[in-house]
Design an enzyme around this catalytic site. Sequence first.
Site, PDB file in Angstrom:
ATOM      1  N   LYS A  22       0.855  -1.216   0.076  1.00 16.12           N
ATOM      2  CA  LYS A  22      -0.026   0.142  -0.055  1.00 16.12           C
ATOM      3  C   LYS A  22       0.878   1.369   0.131  1.00 16.12           C
ATOM      4  O   LYS A  22       0.387   2.232  -0.664  1.00 16.12           O
ATOM      5  CB  LYS A  22      -0.835  -0.029   1.125  1.00 16.12           C
ATOM      6  CG  LYS A  22      -1.469   1.548   1.325  1.00 16.12           C
ATOM      7  CD  LYS A  22      -2.591   1.556   2.732  1.00 16.12           C
ATOM      8  CE  LYS A  22      -1.670   1.575   3.962  1.00 16.12           C
ATOM      9  NZ  LYS A  22      -1.331   3.176   4.179  1.00 16.12           N
ATOM     10  N   ASN A  23       1.937   0.921   0.671  1.00 15.66           N
ATOM     11  CA  ASN A  23       2.861   2.499   1.036  1.00 15.66           C
ATOM     12  C   ASN A  23       3.792   2.554  -0.160  1.00 15.66           C
ATOM     13  O   ASN A  23       4.610   3.600  -0.224  1.00 15.66           O
ATOM     14  CB  ASN A  23       3.531   2.486   2.283  1.00 15.66           C
ATOM     15  CG  ASN A  23       2.511   2.851   3.428  1.00 15.66           C
ATOM     16  OD1 ASN A  23       1.283   3.092   3.180  1.00 15.66           O
ATOM     17  ND2 ASN A  23       2.640   2.272   4.759  1.00 15.66           N
ATOM     18  N   CYS A 117      -4.555  12.280  12.995  1.00 20.02           N
ATOM     19  CA  CYS A 117      -5.449  11.322  12.729  1.00 20.02           C
ATOM     20  C   CYS A 117      -5.076  10.456  14.200  1.00 20.02           C
ATOM     21  O   CYS A 117      -4.619  11.065  15.064  1.00 20.02           O
ATOM     22  CB  CYS A 117      -4.798  10.429  11.616  1.00 20.02           C
ATOM     23  SG  CYS A 117      -3.143   9.529  12.056  1.00 20.02           S
ATOM     24  N   ARG A 122       0.585  14.393  12.865  1.00 16.36           N
ATOM     25  CA  ARG A 122       1.142  14.209  11.708  1.00 16.36           C
ATOM     26  C   ARG A 122       1.132  15.428  10.891  1.00 16.36           C
ATOM     27  O   ARG A 122       0.641  15.593   9.695  1.00 16.36           O
ATOM     28  CB  ARG A 122       0.058  13.350  11.012  1.00 16.36           C
ATOM     29  CG  ARG A 122      -0.693  12.131  11.559  1.00 16.36           C
ATOM     30  CD  ARG A 122       0.778  11.000  11.692  1.00 16.36           C
ATOM     31  NE  ARG A 122       0.883  10.416  10.360  1.00 16.36           N
ATOM     32  CZ  ARG A 122       0.286   9.418  10.147  1.00 16.36           C
ATOM     33  NH1 ARG A 122      -0.556   9.033  10.308  1.00 16.36           N
ATOM     34  NH2 ARG A 122       0.897   8.990   8.882  1.00 16.36           N
ATOM     35  N   ASP A 307       4.757   0.193  11.949  1.00 15.02           N
ATOM     36  CA  ASP A 307       3.624  -0.237  11.413  1.00 15.02           C
ATOM     37  C   ASP A 307       3.428  -1.776  11.874  1.00 15.02           C
ATOM     38  O   ASP A 307       2.381  -2.348  11.661  1.00 15.02           O
ATOM     39  CB  ASP A 307       3.534  -0.016   9.683  1.00 15.02           C
ATOM     40  CG  ASP A 307       3.592   1.196   9.498  1.00 15.02           C
ATOM     41  OD1 ASP A 307       3.671   1.527   8.437  1.00 15.02           O
ATOM     42  OD2 ASP A 307       3.190   2.179  10.312  1.00 15.02           O
ATOM     43  N   ARG A 399      -8.426  -0.301   4.760  1.00 14.43           N
ATOM     44  CA  ARG A 399      -7.464   0.658   4.419  1.00 14.43           C
ATOM     45  C   ARG A 399      -6.151   0.255   3.979  1.00 14.43           C
ATOM     46  O   ARG A 399      -5.596   0.721   2.948  1.00 14.43           O
ATOM     47  CB  ARG A 399      -7.170   1.846   5.260  1.00 14.43           C
ATOM     48  CG  ARG A 399      -8.565   2.688   5.845  1.00 14.43           C
ATOM     49  CD  ARG A 399      -8.024   3.781   6.671  1.00 14.43           C
ATOM     50  NE  ARG A 399      -7.155   4.548   5.894  1.00 14.43           N
ATOM     51  CZ  ARG A 399      -6.844   5.933   6.424  1.00 14.43           C
ATOM     52  NH1 ARG A 399      -6.920   6.254   7.861  1.00 14.43           N
ATOM     53  NH2 ARG A 399      -5.767   6.326   5.890  1.00 14.43           N
TER      54      ARG A 399
HETATM   55  C1  EPZ Z   1       4.701   6.735   6.501  1.00 17.93           C
HETATM   56  O1  EPZ Z   1       3.751   7.823   7.052  1.00 17.93           O
HETATM   57  C2  EPZ Z   1       3.493   5.734   6.269  1.00 17.93           C
HETATM   58  N1  EPZ Z   1       2.525   6.061   5.290  1.00 17.93           N
HETATM   59  C3  EPZ Z   1       3.155   5.337   7.611  1.00 17.93           C
HETATM   60  O2  EPZ Z   1       2.365   4.170   7.549  1.00 17.93           O
HETATM   61  C4  EPZ Z   1       4.242   4.890   8.408  1.00 17.93           C
HETATM   62  O3  EPZ Z   1       3.986   4.575   9.710  1.00 17.93           O
HETATM   63  C5  EPZ Z   1       5.301   6.111   8.647  1.00 17.93           C
HETATM   64  O4  EPZ Z   1       5.727   6.412   7.304  1.00 17.93           O
HETATM   65  C6  EPZ Z   1       6.393   5.787   9.438  1.00 17.93           C
HETATM   66  O5  EPZ Z   1       7.213   4.630   8.749  1.00 17.93           O
HETATM   67  C7  EPZ Z   1       2.772   5.999   3.998  1.00 17.93           C
HETATM   68  O6  EPZ Z   1       3.869   5.569   3.626  1.00 17.93           O
HETATM   69  C8  EPZ Z   1       1.772   6.219   3.141  1.00 17.93           C
HETATM   70  P1  EPZ Z   1       6.633  10.118   8.551  1.00 17.93           P
HETATM   71  P2  EPZ Z   1       4.484   9.453   6.878  1.00 17.93           P
HETATM   72  O7  EPZ Z   1       6.591  11.420   7.604  1.00 17.93           O
HETATM   73  O8  EPZ Z   1       5.325   9.583   5.980  1.00 17.93           O
HETATM   74  C9  EPZ Z   1       6.878  13.557  12.062  1.00 17.93           C
HETATM   75  C10 EPZ Z   1       0.265   2.728   7.825  1.00 17.93           C
HETATM   76  O9  EPZ Z   1       0.087   2.265   8.971  1.00 17.93           O
HETATM   77  N2  EPZ Z   1       6.634  14.278  10.595  1.00 17.93           N
HETATM   78  O10 EPZ Z   1       7.957   9.162   8.083  1.00 17.93           O
HETATM   79  O11 EPZ Z   1       3.260  10.370   7.154  1.00 17.93           O
HETATM   80  C11 EPZ Z   1       5.633  12.671  12.014  1.00 17.93           C
HETATM   81  O12 EPZ Z   1       4.656  13.371  12.784  1.00 17.93           O
HETATM   82  C12 EPZ Z   1       1.010   4.060   7.749  1.00 17.93           C
HETATM   83  O13 EPZ Z   1       0.519   2.125   6.582  1.00 17.93           O
HETATM   84  C13 EPZ Z   1       6.775  15.788  11.133  1.00 17.93           C
HETATM   85  O14 EPZ Z   1       6.978  16.187  12.347  1.00 17.93           O
HETATM   86  O15 EPZ Z   1       5.151   9.159   8.229  1.00 17.93           O
HETATM   87  C14 EPZ Z   1       6.042  11.346  12.705  1.00 17.93           C
HETATM   88  O16 EPZ Z   1       6.102  11.663  14.089  1.00 17.93           O
HETATM   89  C15 EPZ Z   1       0.746   4.915   9.389  1.00 17.93           C
HETATM   90  N3  EPZ Z   1       6.806  16.503  10.108  1.00 17.93           N
HETATM   91  C16 EPZ Z   1       7.585  11.099  12.030  1.00 17.93           C
HETATM   92  O17 EPZ Z   1       8.040  12.451  11.834  1.00 17.93           O
HETATM   93  C17 EPZ Z   1       6.566  16.131   8.734  1.00 17.93           C
HETATM   94  O18 EPZ Z   1       6.600  17.174   7.861  1.00 17.93           O
HETATM   95  C18 EPZ Z   1       7.551  10.138  10.954  1.00 17.93           C
HETATM   96  O19 EPZ Z   1       6.502  10.525  10.199  1.00 17.93           O
HETATM   97  C19 EPZ Z   1       6.482  14.898   8.460  1.00 17.93           C
HETATM   98  C20 EPZ Z   1       6.558  13.970   9.398  1.00 17.93           C
END
Ligand code: EPZ
Length: 419
Positions: A22-23, A117, A122, A307, A399
């Site tokens: 999915k990702n 969420c 996020r 995840d 999802r």
């Molecule tokens: C991706 O989300 C995945 N989703 C998530 O999978 C996964 O949990 C996550 O990466 C971590 O591996 C997809 O790829 C579609 P991040 P993402 O940006 O990119 C903070 C699932 O269950 N952050 O790597 O949104 C954020 O809050 C989903 O399939 C900022 O502060 O995660 C988090 O604490 C859930 N500012 C950390 O960084 C930003 O601009 C990592 O988030 C972006 C992120």
Amino acid sequence: MEKFLIRGGAPLEGEIAAGGAKNSALPALAACLLTAEPVTLRRIPRVRDVRTMERLLEHAGAAVEHGEAGVVRVRAEALGTPEAPYDLVKTMRASSLVLGPLLARAGRARVSLPGGCAIGARPINLHIQGLEQLGARIEQTHGYIEATAPDGLRGGPVHFDRITVTGTEDLLMAAVLARGETVLDNAAREPEVSDLAALLIRMGARIQGAGTSTIRIQGVERLAGADHTIIADRIEAGTFLIAGAITGGDLIVGGCQPEHLAALAAGLRQAGCDIREAAPDSLHVRRLGRLRAIDVTTAEYPGFATDLQAQYMALMTQAEGISFVTETIFENRFMHAPELMRMGANIRIEGRQAIVAGPTALSGAQVIASDLRASASLVLAALVARGETIVDRVYHIDRGYERIEEKLSRVGAQIRRVD
Ligand code: EPZ
């Protein structure tokens, strides 16, 4: 609202396969906005988030067609409305993945701020900072991001203060059409990032270093169409490995690349499971007697995937001893713990740490899913609980898992979907 009825106790045996990631599917679909030519993507899972992304592409002006199982063809000949509306973005945070491509291709983008969420705030501040580094002018008004780059994006150095998966992917897609060189520093190394880079290179992009912390991109004038098969879903595969372990079964999990699951496999082996390669793309899992409590701390790839944290916690309720499950990526990703406790689990939450004491005999109960991976955790617990469990709000699990109840039933689980 659909529910799962699950009766626990059956060890899972036989073969089960993960589908496409999915990702990977989500950024790959967004990347189709970068070219006017048709792109064919294969092994795309039919899950809710993919349908949401397809609707986002159509809203922007792309045509989306479905071929035989798992094939999606996208043609974004012209982008009439380079925007991602709130009613779609609010259902899927990953909608921010269209920001980079829309800006790169159309020179402007209007994307609703995702809002929080279940698992955390996020924010997408790192996406925005990176795009501004490439010359975009970005304002936030009325809950929307208004981004413009009237004379196109120009390459430059982008440093991520913290590792972000979709932030890296958004910037990768913006940089491939920017003038000059872009260097992404402290980039995410997830396999899905490398998979996106492989697609972009097939489309004519010039990228080095995907999969490492530093990615170099030489911008090109335009990208062509491509035909690309996305990687297998390591999180779905990991969920099935844990299902085999928690039920004391004997399961071959196909459609997985073992190197993508090294951290989980190490944890399961220490906990008392035998995990071995059954074929280049499948792992065989068997539990060798009583489970031992083993600590895990989530981390960016190649560390233990956040995840898989909820699913692993369900397993630790059946392990002998005390295990510490530490979540370092998201600030609120223990929503499954109270529901597991209602089934009899002994868990104490202290900030970023969950302390699990086991083994505890779980009993079936009515539980509610809160987010995608918490739902998977409740299904796993229900597979080993005495009696019947009703998991409500299974749209969360739909999802990211395609027909999970059919796949689990085929290896012996007593699970069915009811209205
Ligand atoms: C991706 O989300 C995945 N989703 C998530 O999978 C996964 O949990 C996550 O990466 C971590 O591996 C997809 O790829 C579609 P991040 P993402 O940006 O990119 C903070 C699932 O269950 N952050 O790597 O949104 C954020 O809050 C989903 O399939 C900022 O502060 O995660 C988090 O604490 C859930 N500012 C950390 O960084 C930003 O601009 C990592 O988030 C972006 C992120």
